[in-house]
Scaffold this active site. Structure first.
Site, PDB file in Angstrom:
ATOM      1  N   CYS A  14     105.263 113.343 -34.138  1.00  0.00           N
ATOM      2  CA  CYS A  14     105.597 114.052 -35.369  1.00  0.00           C
ATOM      3  C   CYS A  14     105.469 113.144 -36.594  1.00  0.00           C
ATOM      4  O   CYS A  14     105.599 111.928 -36.509  1.00  0.00           O
ATOM      5  CB  CYS A  14     107.016 114.603 -35.279  1.00  0.00           C
ATOM      6  SG  CYS A  14     107.351 115.920 -36.477  1.00  0.00           S
ATOM      7  N   ASP A 137     118.114 117.286 -32.610  1.00  0.00           N
ATOM      8  CA  ASP A 137     117.963 116.048 -33.361  1.00  0.00           C
ATOM      9  C   ASP A 137     119.354 115.463 -33.608  1.00  0.00           C
ATOM     10  O   ASP A 137     120.370 116.134 -33.395  1.00  0.00           O
ATOM     11  CB  ASP A 137     117.236 116.324 -34.688  1.00  0.00           C
ATOM     12  CG  ASP A 137     116.583 115.092 -35.280  1.00  0.00           C
ATOM     13  OD1 ASP A 137     116.778 113.985 -34.737  1.00  0.00           O
ATOM     14  OD2 ASP A 137     115.867 115.232 -36.288  1.00  0.00           O
TER      15      ASP A 137
END
Length: 216
Positions: A14, A137
């Protein structure tokens, strides 16, 4: 007790913003690339033309392309999704379950919703989001992601999964195998853990990360 996997997790790299980093991810066997559309992030991809150039750098590689957005408008998400033919929209801000559902219905795209995790109460919010994937996350004050910090993976134990689980937050080549064994995710998602500087990926770290994720 560590979770038992029946298959290897897929890997998303990412926050990629350089063509050479796209090529490194392809060469190492990444399954997906995340393009960051958050202007204040050091991993911001830039305008849609810059994003198109990155996608072109992958050549004919079969990848999922994921757009990462933080509290963007529906029109902003639509423009990026339609122009770039994104496979996944990742909502990484404070978007509501209703907004996530609206994106999915109106844009006919796979939607992942990120939830920042610090306690069991944060895990308990996941079922509110009827998405195609939950991105777990780490919760760090003032940041929506890219902190390089992990959360307590044991919090995932006992979670009733109704969709794909994408594990993120502080993963790197030396801890990803343990993370996979503990949580049994469908995906692992890395940004800062394969960088030599914010937004600058390291080909050797990408290769090591993918190798360790699959070794587990």
């Amino acid at each position: 007790m560590p979770a038992i996997r029946s298959r290897m997790p897929r890997v998303k790299i990412c926050g990629v913003k350089r063509p050479e980093d796209i090529r490194a991810a392809v060469a190492s066997g990444a399954d997906a690339i995340g393009l960051n559309f958050v202007a204040r992030s050091p991993r911001f991809v830039g305008n849609l033309q810059s994003a198109q150039a990155l996608i072109a750098a992958a050549g004919t590689a079969k990848l999922l392309w994921c757009g990462v957005f933080v509290d963007a408008t529906l029109d902003e998400i639509r423009a990026a999704t339609e122009t770039l033919k994104l496979d996944v929209v990742q909502l990484h801000g404070d978007e509501s379950p209703e907004f996530a559902q609206r994106v999915k219905q109106l844009l006919n795209v796979t939607v992942w919703k990120a939830v920042r995790i610090a306690t069991a109460n944060d895990i308990a919010t996941l079922p509110k989001f009827a998405c195609d994937g939950w991105v777990l996350d780490s919760k760090v004050e003032g940041l929506h992601g890219g902190s390089g910090k992990t959360f307590d993976w044991n919090l995932v134990n006992g979670l009733k999964r109704s969709t794909q689980l994408i594990l993120s937050g502080g993963l790197h080549p030396t801890n990803v195998a343990d993370a996979v064994r503990c949580t049994s995710p469908d995906w692992v998602d890395v940004a800062s853990g394969v960088e030599s500087a914010p937004g600058v990926k390291d080909a050797a770290l990408i290769d090591a990360f993918i190798r360790e994720a699959r070794r587990s």
